[in-house]
Design an enzyme around this catalytic site. Structure first.
Site, short mmCIF file in Angstrom:
data_model
loop_
_atom_site.label_atom_id
_atom_site.label_comp_id
_atom_site.label_asym_id
_atom_site.label_seq_id
_atom_site.Cartn_x
_atom_site.Cartn_y
_atom_site.Cartn_z
N HIS A 1 7.74 -1.70 3.01
CA HIS A 1 8.60 -2.23 1.93
C HIS A 1 9.31 -3.53 2.35
O HIS A 1 10.43 -3.79 1.91
CB HIS A 1 9.69 -1.22 1.52
N LEU B 1 -0.50 -2.11 -0.15
CA LEU B 1 0.50 -2.59 -1.10
C LEU B 1 1.17 -1.35 -1.66
O LEU B 1 0.50 -0.33 -1.89
CB LEU B 1 -0.15 -3.37 -2.25
N ASP B 2 2.48 -1.42 -1.90
CA ASP B 2 3.18 -0.26 -2.48
C ASP B 2 2.56 0.11 -3.82
O ASP B 2 1.94 -0.73 -4.48
CB ASP B 2 4.67 -0.60 -2.70
N VAL B 3 2.79 1.34 -4.23
CA VAL B 3 2.17 1.85 -5.47
C VAL B 3 2.55 0.99 -6.69
O VAL B 3 1.73 0.79 -7.59
CB VAL B 3 2.52 3.35 -5.68
N THR C 1 3.30 -2.27 -6.56
CA THR C 1 3.02 -3.69 -6.30
C THR C 1 1.60 -4.01 -6.74
O THR C 1 0.67 -3.25 -6.51
CB THR C 1 3.19 -4.01 -4.80
#
Length: 247
Positions: free
Chosen positions: A194, A105-107, A109
């Site tokens: 993303h 998961l993105d930082v 998110t």
């Protein structure tokens, strides 16, 4: 007869120290195998049948660990990182030292992240051929086109020309997260870099908050606050291994 392994490897995998530390413990008579003090840490044991104690406490062998983490913002989906705290560091009760996040998961998110050391299960969940559903909750800034649900169903063409697989957009009109924001859920079967943000960007909108709710049959426990975790239940693990939904 089950698989055998060196005593020092067994204790090391169970987080009891380095090889040299374990050797020192054995010298001091702190390690017992089947009721007998054991000085030779290179000896082979069978983790399933031999009883190993350290300072009188029985050490149970755990080949695999499975944790559900509600990843907070500001934490990276990695085992190590120079700038940010990592998801694996949040698992304070981990026994094994070889845990990793299954997927990323993105930082910025939040939400569901499976932390395990079961590489085979992680591969099955993440393999693009398996089309595992991943559902996200998001706040979108900007006006969604009237036909946005149809566009997602048909597959969105991203800014680099890549066309995504069909996705299911659900607009939660009863939720008003704030001025000019729309609350939605989105279910995708891929996990490109993303991807959720880029899909909405292609429609002229911006994702300002993103949280993963589920991955395959595994659904984020609503009781877990960001940064909290728990072990998977037997039912959850069985569901993931079968690839079936848990009712």
């Amino acid at each position: 007869m089950g698989t055998t392994m060196r005593l020092d490897k067994f204790l090391g995998q169970m987080g009891k120290g380095s090889r040299s530390q374990i050797k020192e413990m054995a010298k001091k008579g702190r390690i017992f195998v089947n009721g007998q003090a054991e000085k030779k840490t290179e000896r082979k044991i069978c983790p399933e049948t031999d009883e190993v104690t350290l300072d009188g406490c029985k050490i149970d062998y755990m080949a695999f660990e499975y944790y559900m983490l509600n990843k907070p913002q500001g934490v990276v989906s990695a085992t190590e990182d120079g700038r940010y705290p990592t998801a694996v560091e949040l698992i304070g009760s981990a026994v094994r030292k070889d845990l990793f996040p299954a997927g990323r998961l993105d930082v910025d998110t939040e939400g569901l992240l499976l932390i395990t050391n079961d590489g085979e299960l992680a591969h099955r969940l993440l393999s693009p051929k398996r089309h595992v559903d991943k559902t996200y909750y998001a706040h979108i800034l900007g006006s969604l086109p009237a036909d946005s649900q149809k566009q997602f169903e048909a597959g969105i063409i991203l800014e680099d020309g890549l066309k995504t697989m069909p996705a299911v957009l659900n607009i939660l009109s009863e939720e008003e997260p704030g001025k000019d924001l729309t609350a939605v859920t989105l279910t995708i079967q891929e996990g490109k870099f993303h991807q959720v943000k880029r899909m909405f960007q292609a429609l002229g909108c911006q994702v300002v908050y993103l949280k993963r709710l589920s991955m395959g049959s595994l659904v984020l426990d609503g009781k877990l606050k960001p940064g909290e975790y728990r072990r998977l239940t037997e039912e959850e693990l069985a569901g993931l291994k079968k690839g079936e939904s848990i009712e």
